[in-house]
Design a protein around this motif. Structure first.
Motif, PDB file in Angstrom:
ATOM      1  N   ALA A   1       3.461 -18.226 -92.197  1.00  0.00           N
ATOM      2  CA  ALA A   1       2.293 -18.071 -93.066  1.00  0.00           C
ATOM      3  C   ALA A   1       2.588 -18.551 -94.484  1.00  0.00           C
ATOM      4  CB  ALA A   1       1.857 -16.605 -93.092  1.00  0.00           C
ATOM      5  N   ASP A   2       3.835 -18.381 -94.911  1.00  0.00           N
ATOM      6  CA  ASP A   2       4.220 -18.767 -96.273  1.00  0.00           C
ATOM      7  C   ASP A   2       4.675 -20.217 -96.373  1.00  0.00           C
ATOM      8  OD1 ASP A   2       3.703 -16.199 -97.192  1.00  0.00           O
ATOM      9  OD2 ASP A   2       5.759 -15.516 -96.843  1.00  0.00           O
ATOM     10  N   HIS A   3       5.064 -20.823 -95.232  1.00  0.00           N
ATOM     11  CA  HIS A   3       5.672 -22.156 -95.275  1.00  0.00           C
ATOM     12  C   HIS A   3       5.054 -23.116 -94.263  1.00  0.00           C
ATOM     13  CE1 HIS A   3       8.916 -20.519 -97.811  1.00  0.00           C
ATOM     14  NE2 HIS A   3       8.931 -19.495 -96.984  1.00  0.00           N
ATOM     15  N   ALA A   4       3.799 -22.909 -93.899  1.00  0.00           N
ATOM     16  CA  ALA A   4       3.177 -23.712 -92.847  1.00  0.00           C
ATOM     17  C   ALA A   4       3.288 -25.209 -93.117  1.00  0.00           C
ATOM     18  CB  ALA A   4       1.709 -23.309 -92.671  1.00  0.00           C
ATOM     19  N   ASP A   5       3.130 -25.620 -94.362  1.00  0.00           N
ATOM     20  CA  ASP A   5       3.156 -27.047 -94.698  1.00  0.00           C
ATOM     21  C   ASP A   5       4.554 -27.644 -94.603  1.00  0.00           C
ATOM     22  OD1 ASP A   5       0.464 -26.884 -95.176  1.00  0.00           O
ATOM     23  OD2 ASP A   5       0.666 -26.702 -97.360  1.00  0.00           O
ATOM     24  N   GLU A   6       5.582 -26.779 -94.576  1.00  0.00           N
ATOM     25  CA  GLU A   6       6.958 -27.270 -94.567  1.00  0.00           C
ATOM     26  C   GLU A   6       7.573 -27.254 -93.172  1.00  0.00           C
ATOM     27  OE1 GLU A   6       9.127 -24.851 -97.353  1.00  0.00           O
ATOM     28  OE2 GLU A   6       7.348 -24.613 -98.600  1.00  0.00           O
ATOM     29  N   LEU A   7       6.871 -26.700 -92.186  1.00  0.00           N
ATOM     30  CA  LEU A   7       7.432 -26.503 -90.857  1.00  0.00           C
ATOM     31  C   LEU A   7       6.786 -27.425 -89.831  1.00  0.00           C
ATOM     32  CD1 LEU A   7       7.424 -22.596 -90.894  1.00  0.00           C
ATOM     33  CD2 LEU A   7       9.438 -24.067 -91.121  1.00  0.00           C
ATOM     34  N   THR A   8       7.562 -27.741 -88.786  1.00  0.00           N
ATOM     35  CA  THR A   8       7.015 -28.554 -87.700  1.00  0.00           C
ATOM     36  C   THR A   8       6.357 -27.700 -86.631  1.00  0.00           C
ATOM     37  OG1 THR A   8       9.123 -28.518 -86.516  1.00  0.00           O
ATOM     38  CG2 THR A   8       8.765 -30.335 -88.057  1.00  0.00           C
ATOM     39  N   GLY A   9       6.608 -26.395 -86.652  1.00  0.00           N
ATOM     40  CA  GLY A   9       5.987 -25.548 -85.654  1.00  0.00           C
ATOM     41  C   GLY A   9       6.511 -24.131 -85.666  1.00  0.00           C
ATOM     42  N   LEU A  10       5.860 -23.292 -84.874  1.00  0.00           N
ATOM     43  CA  LEU A  10       6.226 -21.881 -84.704  1.00  0.00           C
ATOM     44  C   LEU A  10       6.411 -21.619 -83.209  1.00  0.00           C
ATOM     45  CD1 LEU A  10       6.416 -18.845 -85.603  1.00  0.00           C
ATOM     46  CD2 LEU A  10       3.920 -18.761 -85.384  1.00  0.00           C
ATOM     47  N   VAL A  11       7.555 -21.003 -82.849  1.00  0.00           N
ATOM     48  CA  VAL A  11       7.878 -20.736 -81.453  1.00  0.00           C
ATOM     49  C   VAL A  11       8.043 -19.231 -81.260  1.00  0.00           C
ATOM     50  CG1 VAL A  11       9.545 -21.108 -79.607  1.00  0.00           C
ATOM     51  CG2 VAL A  11       9.040 -22.956 -81.217  1.00  0.00           C
ATOM     52  N   LEU A  12       7.268 -18.655 -80.351  1.00  0.00           N
ATOM     53  CA  LEU A  12       7.305 -17.211 -80.098  1.00  0.00           C
ATOM     54  C   LEU A  12       7.770 -16.942 -78.672  1.00  0.00           C
ATOM     55  CD1 LEU A  12       3.872 -16.233 -81.711  1.00  0.00           C
ATOM     56  CD2 LEU A  12       6.140 -16.101 -82.773  1.00  0.00           C
ATOM     57  N   PHE A  13       8.780 -16.075 -78.530  1.00  0.00           N
ATOM     58  CA  PHE A  13       9.236 -15.616 -77.217  1.00  0.00           C
ATOM     59  C   PHE A  13       8.900 -14.142 -77.087  1.00  0.00           C
ATOM     60  CE2 PHE A  13      13.147 -18.687 -76.962  1.00  0.00           C
ATOM     61  CZ  PHE A  13      12.294 -19.762 -76.876  1.00  0.00           C
ATOM     62  N   GLY A  14       8.067 -13.775 -76.133  1.00  0.00           N
ATOM     63  CA  GLY A  14       7.729 -12.373 -75.932  1.00  0.00           C
ATOM     64  C   GLY A  14       7.307 -11.697 -77.221  1.00  0.00           C
ATOM     65  N   SER A  15       6.389 -12.321 -77.936  1.00  0.00           N
ATOM     66  CA  SER A  15       6.031 -11.833 -79.272  1.00  0.00           C
ATOM     67  C   SER A  15       4.614 -12.283 -79.620  1.00  0.00           C
ATOM     68  CB  SER A  15       7.023 -12.364 -80.304  1.00  0.00           C
ATOM     69  OG  SER A  15       6.784 -11.783 -81.580  1.00  0.00           O
ATOM     70  N   TYR A  16       4.109 -11.749 -80.731  1.00  0.00           N
ATOM     71  CA  TYR A  16       2.799 -12.151 -81.230  1.00  0.00           C
ATOM     72  C   TYR A  16       2.738 -11.842 -82.716  1.00  0.00           C
ATOM     73  CZ  TYR A  16       2.232  -7.249 -79.797  1.00  0.00           C
ATOM     74  OH  TYR A  16       2.415  -5.911 -79.586  1.00  0.00           O
TER      75      TYR A  16
END
Length: 250
Positions: free
Chosen positions: A151-166
């Protein structure tokens, strides 16, 4: 002031001091109990960790565990462990991802709870200075924290990966690429809970479920209380994770 009044005030001050002392003792006991609980880490199982070390270079530091590919590319993943889980417990399940050329840095968070983490992402990015593009991810409570970083670095990241999470924060308008991997038999972050929280993610988020996998099978640290049965083979879980993450970040 009469002697009776002075005595009453003395008794009142005594009661106040006693109450403050009791509260202080309770706070100390609770804090000590929590610190002991936080320190009781679910350790990495030896055999899967040994397998990971055969596939990629595994380096443990005070800040985390680094999985370095035989032929590193410019892509990296900062990954947050679940609560009270040894970061090295994720080495084998993420070893296939690292072997594909994606450097993986598994963070060692404050008090073994990622949710308490306040350090910037650069803390772990600095463990792999050759990486130019970073994604962030996590398992269970680590995934919740990864969402906060996203949420704080969306523009700096290539993606978000969640394992058994939300997520507990709204990323629906972030434009961030998101991969959510669930375990069919996860008794903690159940597929139903993940589906209920899906509106917090972008509409094009990718969802996949590993058949027969439990919550603890996203790592290798044994059985976790409250979890569902481990009906999937760990090798199949590792392969499923590898396929999903490399397709997503590749």
């Amino acid at each position: 002031m009469t002697a009776t009044t002075r005595a009453a005030r003395t008794r009142r001050r005594g009661r106040i001091r006693a109450a403050i002392t009791i509260v202080a003792i309770v706070v100390v006991v609770v804090a000590a109990g929590f610190l002991a609980y936080a320190a009781s880490v679910m350790m990495a199982e030896e055999e899967p960790l040994a397998h990971a070390e055969e596939v990629v270079a595994v380096t443990e530091t005070a800040e985390g565990v680094v999985l370095t590919p035989p032929d590193p590319g410019d892509e990296g993943l900062v990954f947050f462990a679940g609560a009270r889980v040894d970061p090295a417990a994720y080495a084998d399940k993420l070893s296939g991802v690292a072997a594909s050329g994606i450097t993986v840095v598994i963070a060692r968070p404050t008090l073994n709870f990622a949710i308490f983490e306040t350090r910037p992402l650069t803390t772990w990015e600095g463990l792999a200075p050759g990486v130019q593009r970073w994604a962030v991810g996590g398992h269970s409570l680590g995934g919740v924290k990864a969402c906060m970083y996203a949420a704080d670095h969306a523009d700096e990241l290539t993606g978000l990966v969640l394992f058994g999470s939300y997520c507990s924060v709204d990323l629906s308008a972030s434009g961030l690429a998101v991969l959510s991997v669930a375990g069919e038999n996860d008794g903690l972050s159940t597929p139903e809970k993940i589906a209920d929280a899906a509106p917090l993610l972008p509409a094009d988020a990718v969802f996949t479920t590993i058949p027969g996998a439990s919550h603890a099978q996203f790592g290798d640290y044994g059985i976790q209380p409250g979890d569902g049965p481990q009906e999937a083979d760990d090798t199949d879980v590792r392969d499923a994770i590898t396929d999903a993450v490399t397709s997503f970040l590749g």
